[in-house]
Each structure stands twice: as C-alpha cells, then as structure tokens.
Design an enzyme around this catalytic site. Structure first.
Site, PDB file in Angstrom:
ATOM      1  N   GLY A  61      47.366  27.225  42.523  1.00  0.00           N
ATOM      2  CA  GLY A  61      47.933  28.190  41.597  1.00  0.00           C
ATOM      3  C   GLY A  61      47.580  28.108  40.134  1.00  0.00           C
ATOM      4  O   GLY A  61      48.037  28.955  39.366  1.00  0.00           O
TER       5      GLY A  61
ATOM      6  N   GLY B 206      44.667  28.597  38.585  1.00  0.00           N
ATOM      7  CA  GLY B 206      43.492  29.358  38.178  1.00  0.00           C
ATOM      8  C   GLY B 206      43.827  30.590  37.343  1.00  0.00           C
ATOM      9  O   GLY B 206      44.914  31.171  37.457  1.00  0.00           O
TER      10      GLY B 206
ATOM     11  N   CYS C 132      44.435  33.544  39.622  1.00  0.00           N
ATOM     12  CA  CYS C 132      45.239  33.217  40.801  1.00  0.00           C
ATOM     13  C   CYS C 132      46.689  33.593  40.530  1.00  0.00           C
ATOM     14  O   CYS C 132      47.226  33.296  39.460  1.00  0.00           O
ATOM     15  CB  CYS C 132      45.136  31.724  41.113  1.00  0.00           C
ATOM     16  SG  CYS C 132      46.114  31.215  42.546  1.00  0.00           S
TER      17      CYS C 132
END
Length: 347
Positions: free
Chosen positions: A181, A183, A186
């Site tokens: 998570g 990114g 993301c």
C-alpha cells in the site's frame, strides 16, 4: 480482534541524524554492492536499486538506460515471448545482467517464464509478484519456482511482516519484496484498510530476513532521494522505485496532450486502467486498488537516476559511510513532525 500498541513509522516520520565523517567528497562514496544469494548461489554486483515491474516503468527501454548506471530493472510481465526474444537479440550481456524477469503465479505465467528464461542463460533474476504475498498458493508457487530454477535468483512478494518474510525465504526466495500500500498510485490501504507503514515494515522484515541469510527489497513509498536513503538506512538490501522513474522517455506510458502541454499516463498495476488493458476490465468480484495519474513529461531517465544516486551519496557523507553497505550501521533515525520548509513549494 486485537490492537498492537507499537508505533509504526513511514519515511515521512523520520530524518537521519548526521554524524562525524572523515569523507572529503561525495565522490568518495561507493554505491556498488556485491551480494551472494542464499538459494541460487549467484553473485551479483551493482547499485541495488530496481525499477519496478510496472508496465509504465519496467520496460526494455528502461532496462537499457538504467544498466548504464548499474541499476536493475524488473521488466513487467506483459511482454510476449517474441518481444523478449527481440530484446535479447539486441541487448548486451551487461544489460541482461541488470534485468529481472517478472511473473505472476498462474500456470500460464509459469510456462511463459520457462520459455523466456530459456532464451538466454544471462537472465539470472526472476521476480514473482502478487499484491498479497500471504496466500498459501503464493508460497507454494515460490517453492515450485525454486525447484524449477535452482540457480536463478528469486525475488518474491509482497509482504510486510517478519514471519511471512521468513516463510518465503524458507520456501526458496532469495529476496523478499516488502510493501503493501505505500506506492504513489496504489489505493490498497484506502480500499481495504490493510497496510503497514513502510519504514517499520523494512526494519522488521530486514531483521527477519537477515537472520536466515535472505535479503529484502523495499518496494514503494519513496517520493524523493532522501526516502531511498532512509530505506537503505532501515536495512533494505535493495530499493524498488516506481513513481520516481515514471513519466520519462523510457517509461512506456501513453502520452496525452492538454492545453498544449504533454503528459504521460502512470497507473498502478491493480488499477482500472491496468485491468482494462491486460485482462479486459475489472472483475465483478473485485475493486480496483490503484489509480491513474498524468505526469508532465520528464525527459530522459538518466537525469533522474543521477539525482537519486547523488542524493544517496550525499546521505552517506552526512553519516560517515564510505560505502552504501555501511549506511544502515551508521543510521540513527530521529522522529520528526516536519521534513522540509514548504513555503515556496507551490511556486
């Protein structure tokens, strides 16, 4: 249900405390590292940064460009075997040693990877990538890959906790990919409520992996060269970059024009854009866990690579590390509430 009271930290929550140094210049810092991997027995030397296996980052063109900086590229899994063959015919042996072959965990993915690896023995890295590395099927696939490719260096993930890191290493992974998570494109944490602050994940997984002779790559969460330094300072052996390498000439994203200005599309690999492109849309039983953004064109990636490496060298000089290998031993993190003076950031 239970609650863990321990504080977990991301890169934005800390700075690296400076220390006395005998280094006279940033040019004195050696960024190259040499690794011998636990299962494959292969030895590799280079700068331990990896371009992410996203189809708007991990392209053949990116691999060609970053090999000149001794940086790895995890080439995305959506190239055909024929496209791989054409690339290998034109790429030098030096470029190929900086390439990771990415794969999913389906039977079709496995068979395709078998064919790609058979094209050239210089392809020594396999990157097995799923969003959720906690499934039993994934662990079994890693074991299957290790049995099939005993001399290939296998990178597998993603996970964020020590016990799963150990499980993957014991199943055959040489390098474990850490991050759920963090990114830039993301949205897993927003859509699912699941995740782990990246710096704490790196610290905990590095401790677990190194105890077994394995290694980790910090995947996601880096927005600037200082974050890369923090990831290495936290114990990461490699750092994987997506957003920092997106939007360049070599990145492979679609270019759109608005009001006379050109932008490149960059999207997460679980986004609606990615699923529309590769699997015909978002399945009825799932939600997209990524977003699509438009980035101003940033020119050749070489300029960004130099900026990242320069920042990393500078970080090493601030703590007296003459080699990147020494950075984690010389790192003391301090918790902070601000990173920078932002008064002119909007100008």
């Amino acid at each position: 249900m239970r609650i863990e009271e321990d504080l977990k930290l991301g890169f934005k929550d800390v700075l690296i405390r400076p220390k006395r140094s005998t280094l006279k210049s940033r040019s004195d810092v050696e960024l190259e590292r040499q690794f011998t991997f636990k299962h494959s027995g292969q030895t590799w030397s280079g700068v331990p940064i990896i371009a992410a296996n996203m189809d708007t980052v991990g392209t053949f063109e990116m691999a060609q460009a970053l090999a000149g900086f001794d940086i790895l590229t995890a080439v995305h899994k959506h190239y055909t075997v024929e496209e791989w063959a054409a690339f290998i015919n034109t790429a030098s042996a030096d470029v190929l040693k900086h390439v990771m072959v990415s794969t999913g965990t389906s039977d079709a993915d496995f068979e395709k990877t078998v064919q790609i690896l058979a094209l050239n023995p210089a392809l020594n890295f396999v990157c097995i990538d799923v969003a959720n590395g906690y499934s039993e099927h994934f662990v079994q696939f890693v074991a299957k890959a290790r049995e099939a490719w005993p001399t290939k260096t296998i990178c597998a993930g993603n996970v964020v906790t020590g016990e799963m890191c150990e499980e993957l290493i014991l199943s055959g992974a040489d390098i474990v990919k850490v991050g759920i998570g963090p990114g830039s494109v993301c949205t897993t944490r927003v859509k699912t409520g699941v995740g782990y602050p990246q710096l704490s994940a790196v610290i905990e997984c590095a401790d677990a992996a190194h105890g077994l002779g394995g290694m980790i790559v910090s995947d996601g969460g880096c927005t600037m060269p200082g974050d890369v330094a923090k990831a290495f300072g936290g114990g990461a052996d490699f750092v994987m970059l997506g957003g920092m390498l997106a939007g360049h000439e070599e990145s492979g994203g679609s270019v759109v024009e608005e009001n006379g200005e050109k932008f490149m599309l960059f999207y997460g690999m679980s986004s609606e854009s990615a699923m529309n492109r590769h699997v015909g849309g978002v399945a009825k039983y799932r939600a997209a866990e990524g977003k699509t953004v438009k980035l101003p064109l940033r020119g050749p990636v070489g300029n960004t690579a130099r900026d990242i490496l320069g920042g990393l060298r500078s970080a090493c000089t601030y703590v007296g590390a003459s080699r990147l290998k020494e950075l984690t031993k010389r790192t003391t993190f301090i918790r902070v509430q601000e990173q920078e003076n932002r008064i002119f950031n909007s100008l």
